[in-house]
Enzyme design. Structure first.
Site, mmCIF file in Angstrom:
data_model
loop_
_atom_site.group_PDB
_atom_site.id
_atom_site.type_symbol
_atom_site.label_atom_id
_atom_site.label_comp_id
_atom_site.label_asym_id
_atom_site.label_seq_id
_atom_site.Cartn_x
_atom_site.Cartn_y
_atom_site.Cartn_z
ATOM 1 N N GLY A 32 0.841 -1.188 0.000
ATOM 2 C CA GLY A 32 0.000 0.000 0.000
ATOM 3 C C GLY A 32 0.873 1.234 0.000
ATOM 4 O O GLY A 32 2.102 1.141 0.125
ATOM 5 N N SER A 34 2.709 4.769 1.091
ATOM 6 C CA SER A 34 3.359 5.239 2.309
ATOM 7 C C SER A 34 2.306 5.910 3.186
ATOM 8 O O SER A 34 1.519 6.737 2.713
ATOM 9 C CB SER A 34 4.456 6.247 1.949
ATOM 10 N N SER A 36 -0.184 4.320 4.638
ATOM 11 C CA SER A 36 -1.474 3.629 4.564
ATOM 12 C C SER A 36 -1.788 2.842 5.836
ATOM 13 O O SER A 36 -2.948 2.531 6.111
ATOM 14 C CB SER A 36 -1.505 2.687 3.356
ATOM 15 N N GLY A 37 -0.756 2.514 6.616
ATOM 16 C CA GLY A 37 -0.968 1.767 7.856
ATOM 17 C C GLY A 37 -0.380 0.371 7.860
ATOM 18 O O GLY A 37 -0.665 -0.435 8.753
ATOM 19 N N SER A 106 6.089 -1.747 -2.347
ATOM 20 C CA SER A 106 6.155 -2.643 -3.519
ATOM 21 C C SER A 106 5.108 -2.223 -4.550
ATOM 22 O O SER A 106 4.108 -2.906 -4.723
ATOM 23 C CB SER A 106 5.991 -4.108 -3.118
#
Length: 197
Positions: A32, A34, A36-37, A106
């Site tokens: 996800g 940067s 995003s958790g 990724s």
């Protein structure tokens, strides 16, 4: 390569180590944007699994880049190499029976497929931590989006580079509609349902 002599057939195998730990190794690949958790959820999953006696290892982008991958930049080739190395390390952990929680942007499907191919499809769980760019930028915990917008960070995913969202992730966490605890319960429920542990 002719001077390399692997000893995989001479050391304890995966089944031996999993039997010792009384658990099954697998890799959860949190992907996800940067902010995003990914790491927050993974840390809470780690704590929950520890409470169940499950041995885990969290691999996080920042930690990896200060150690094993500290010689890599953020250009396309280095980003691919970053994920390749991480996948190889993850494979070693998984084959020791350890539940490995990977937290990496990724950004492309090709990168994530490469990681899955290296680790092995049976051991790979893709977890899409789905948070909008607007929400990630509003959080901006590390101040990275502000720096990217100011031109201080080039090749920043979400600003300069696209993030290719997974099409068929194993687990889809929509973090803007769920609490961290809710996301953790979903991850644990998935692992239990699929008998991953």
């Amino acid at each position: 390569m002719k001077h390399i002599h692997p000893v995989f057939d001479q050391i304890l195998g995966r089944e031996d180590k999993e039997r010792m730990l009384e658990q099954r190794g697998c890799a959860l690949w949190f992907t996800g944007l940067s902010g995003s958790g990914k790491t927050t959820i993974a840390r809470h999953v780690e704590q929950a699994l520890a409470g169940k006696g499950v041995l885990t290892q969290v691999l996080d982008g920042d930690n990896i880049r200060t150690g094993i991958n500290n010689n890599l930049g953020f250009g396309e080739e280095d980003r691919v190499e970053n994920i390749r190395r991480i996948a190889e390390v993850t494979k070693l952990f998984v084959h020791c029976g350890i539940v490995t929680l990977n937290c990496f942007i990724s950004p492309t499907r090709e990168m994530r497929q490469m990681a899955k191919d290296i680790i092995g499809a049976d051991d790979f769980v893709e977890v899409f931590v789905d948070t909008s760019l607007e929400e990630c930028e509003a959080r901006d915990v590390k101040g990275l989006y502000r720096k990217a917008r100011a031109g201080e960070i080039p090749n920043f995913t979400g600003i300069h580079e696209d993030f290719e969202a997974p099409i068929n992730s194993d687990l889809h966490l929509k973090t803007e509609k769920k609490t961290v605890n809710h996301c953790v319960k979903e991850v644990l429920g998935f692992l239990d349902l699929r008998s991953r542990l």
